[in-house]
Write a protein that holds these residues in place. Structure first.
Motif, PDB file in Angstrom:
ATOM      1  N   UNK A 100       0.899  -1.129   0.001  1.00  0.00           N
ATOM      2  CA  UNK A 100      -0.019  -0.214  -0.029  1.00  0.00           C
ATOM      3  C   UNK A 100       1.063   1.170   0.129  1.00  0.00           C
ATOM      4  N   UNK A 101       2.011   1.202  -0.243  1.00  0.00           N
ATOM      5  CA  UNK A 101       3.105   2.260  -0.331  1.00  0.00           C
ATOM      6  C   UNK A 101       3.817   2.455  -1.828  1.00  0.00           C
ATOM      7  N   UNK A 102       3.967   3.609  -2.292  1.00  0.00           N
ATOM      8  CA  UNK A 102       4.397   4.050  -3.495  1.00  0.00           C
ATOM      9  C   UNK A 102       5.809   4.750  -3.364  1.00  0.00           C
ATOM     10  N   UNK A 103       6.963   4.180  -4.189  1.00  0.00           N
ATOM     11  CA  UNK A 103       8.094   4.658  -3.947  1.00  0.00           C
ATOM     12  C   UNK A 103       8.258   6.085  -4.692  1.00  0.00           C
ATOM     13  N   UNK A 104       8.980   6.834  -3.826  1.00  0.00           N
ATOM     14  CA  UNK A 104       9.073   8.498  -4.347  1.00  0.00           C
ATOM     15  C   UNK A 104      10.595   8.480  -4.314  1.00  0.00           C
ATOM     16  N   UNK A 105      11.005   9.211  -5.715  1.00  0.00           N
ATOM     17  CA  UNK A 105      12.535   9.479  -5.843  1.00  0.00           C
ATOM     18  C   UNK A 105      12.587  10.608  -5.922  1.00  0.00           C
ATOM     19  N   UNK A 106      13.362  11.544  -5.100  1.00  0.00           N
ATOM     20  CA  UNK A 106      13.690  13.072  -5.127  1.00  0.00           C
ATOM     21  C   UNK A 106      14.874  13.417  -5.077  1.00  0.00           C
ATOM     22  N   UNK A 107      15.325  14.524  -5.500  1.00  0.00           N
ATOM     23  CA  UNK A 107      16.612  15.097  -5.394  1.00  0.00           C
ATOM     24  C   UNK A 107      16.602  16.634  -5.078  1.00  0.00           C
ATOM     25  N   UNK A 108      17.884  17.244  -4.617  1.00  0.00           N
ATOM     26  CA  UNK A 108      18.098  18.589  -4.659  1.00  0.00           C
ATOM     27  C   UNK A 108      19.219  18.737  -5.332  1.00  0.00           C
ATOM     28  N   UNK A 109      19.213  19.879  -6.041  1.00  0.00           N
ATOM     29  CA  UNK A 109      20.547  20.152  -6.865  1.00  0.00           C
ATOM     30  C   UNK A 109      21.011  21.693  -6.159  1.00  0.00           C
ATOM     31  N   UNK A 110      22.129  21.488  -6.011  1.00  0.00           N
ATOM     32  CA  UNK A 110      22.854  22.657  -5.387  1.00  0.00           C
ATOM     33  C   UNK A 110      23.965  23.143  -6.481  1.00  0.00           C
ATOM     34  N   UNK A 111      24.393  24.551  -6.489  1.00  0.00           N
ATOM     35  CA  UNK A 111      25.552  24.958  -7.482  1.00  0.00           C
ATOM     36  C   UNK A 111      26.930  24.032  -7.219  1.00  0.00           C
ATOM     37  N   UNK A 112      27.298  23.723  -5.937  1.00  0.00           N
ATOM     38  CA  UNK A 112      28.297  23.226  -5.799  1.00  0.00           C
ATOM     39  C   UNK A 112      28.088  22.627  -4.228  1.00  0.00           C
ATOM     40  N   UNK A 113      29.154  21.481  -3.807  1.00  0.00           N
ATOM     41  CA  UNK A 113      29.182  21.123  -2.490  1.00  0.00           C
ATOM     42  C   UNK A 113      29.309  21.965  -1.656  1.00  0.00           C
ATOM     43  N   UNK A 114      29.963  23.017  -1.700  1.00  0.00           N
ATOM     44  CA  UNK A 114      30.205  23.729  -0.361  1.00  0.00           C
ATOM     45  C   UNK A 114      28.866  24.592  -0.069  1.00  0.00           C
ATOM     46  N   UNK A 115      28.140  24.991  -1.168  1.00  0.00           N
ATOM     47  CA  UNK A 115      26.864  25.858  -0.868  1.00  0.00           C
ATOM     48  C   UNK A 115      25.782  24.718  -0.460  1.00  0.00           C
ATOM     49  N   UNK A 116      25.970  23.366  -0.806  1.00  0.00           N
ATOM     50  CA  UNK A 116      25.169  22.358  -0.342  1.00  0.00           C
ATOM     51  C   UNK A 116      25.288  22.245   1.390  1.00  0.00           C
ATOM     52  N   UNK A 117      26.752  22.091   1.638  1.00  0.00           N
ATOM     53  CA  UNK A 117      27.034  21.822   3.093  1.00  0.00           C
ATOM     54  C   UNK A 117      26.587  22.992   3.922  1.00  0.00           C
ATOM     55  N   UNK A 118      26.930  24.183   3.375  1.00  0.00           N
ATOM     56  CA  UNK A 118      26.446  25.349   4.215  1.00  0.00           C
ATOM     57  C   UNK A 118      24.907  25.422   4.363  1.00  0.00           C
ATOM     58  N   UNK A 119      24.040  25.123   3.247  1.00  0.00           N
ATOM     59  CA  UNK A 119      22.669  25.237   2.981  1.00  0.00           C
ATOM     60  C   UNK A 119      22.048  23.977   3.800  1.00  0.00           C
ATOM     61  N   UNK A 120      22.491  22.849   3.590  1.00  0.00           N
ATOM     62  CA  UNK A 120      21.882  21.768   4.499  1.00  0.00           C
ATOM     63  C   UNK A 120      22.202  21.752   5.892  1.00  0.00           C
TER      64      UNK A 120
END
Length: 121
Positions: free
Chosen positions: A63-83
């Protein structure tokens, strides 16, 4: 080149609208902290594999559906700070934005793209 956080989860099919509401609330926080794009994809063609597959990876029930998601960031350093900021943001607490799925079966990871084709949106 960009950086991507990827997610796979099993969401009770009856919670589709709750998931959309949850995602819209949370995804805007990631955008605020530097993400360039967020996609939430509701599974509609997720086949069973012989060895493994998305459903088994997240122990999806019938009774469950698989969800596939992603977040794109300009670069890893922006991701690390943003996350880091996003994980401390009160809008993402379970009380403010409860997950309409079992978070213990959420699979996630960060990825450095090595091949990219197509146009930028």
């Amino acid at each position: 080149m960009s950086y991507v956080d990827g997610f796979v989860m099993a969401v009770p099919t009856t919670n589709k609208q709750k998931f959309i509401t949850h995602a819209k609330g949370g995804d805007s926080v990631f955008m605020e902290y530097g993400a360039t794009r967020v996609l939430e994809c509701w599974g509609d063609d997720v086949p069973e594999g012989k060895q493994t597959d998305f459903r088994r990876a997240v122990q999806a029930k019938d009774d469950e559906t698989v969800v596939f998601s992603w977040i794109e960031w300009p670069d890893k350093s922006t991701r690390d700070v943003g996350m880091e900021k996003a994980m401390k943001d009160p809008r993402l607490t379970p009380e403010a934005n409860p997950m309409p799925f079992d978070g213990k079966r959420l699979i996630f990871g960060g990825f450095s793209p090595i091949v990219e084709l197509g146009s930028k949106h």
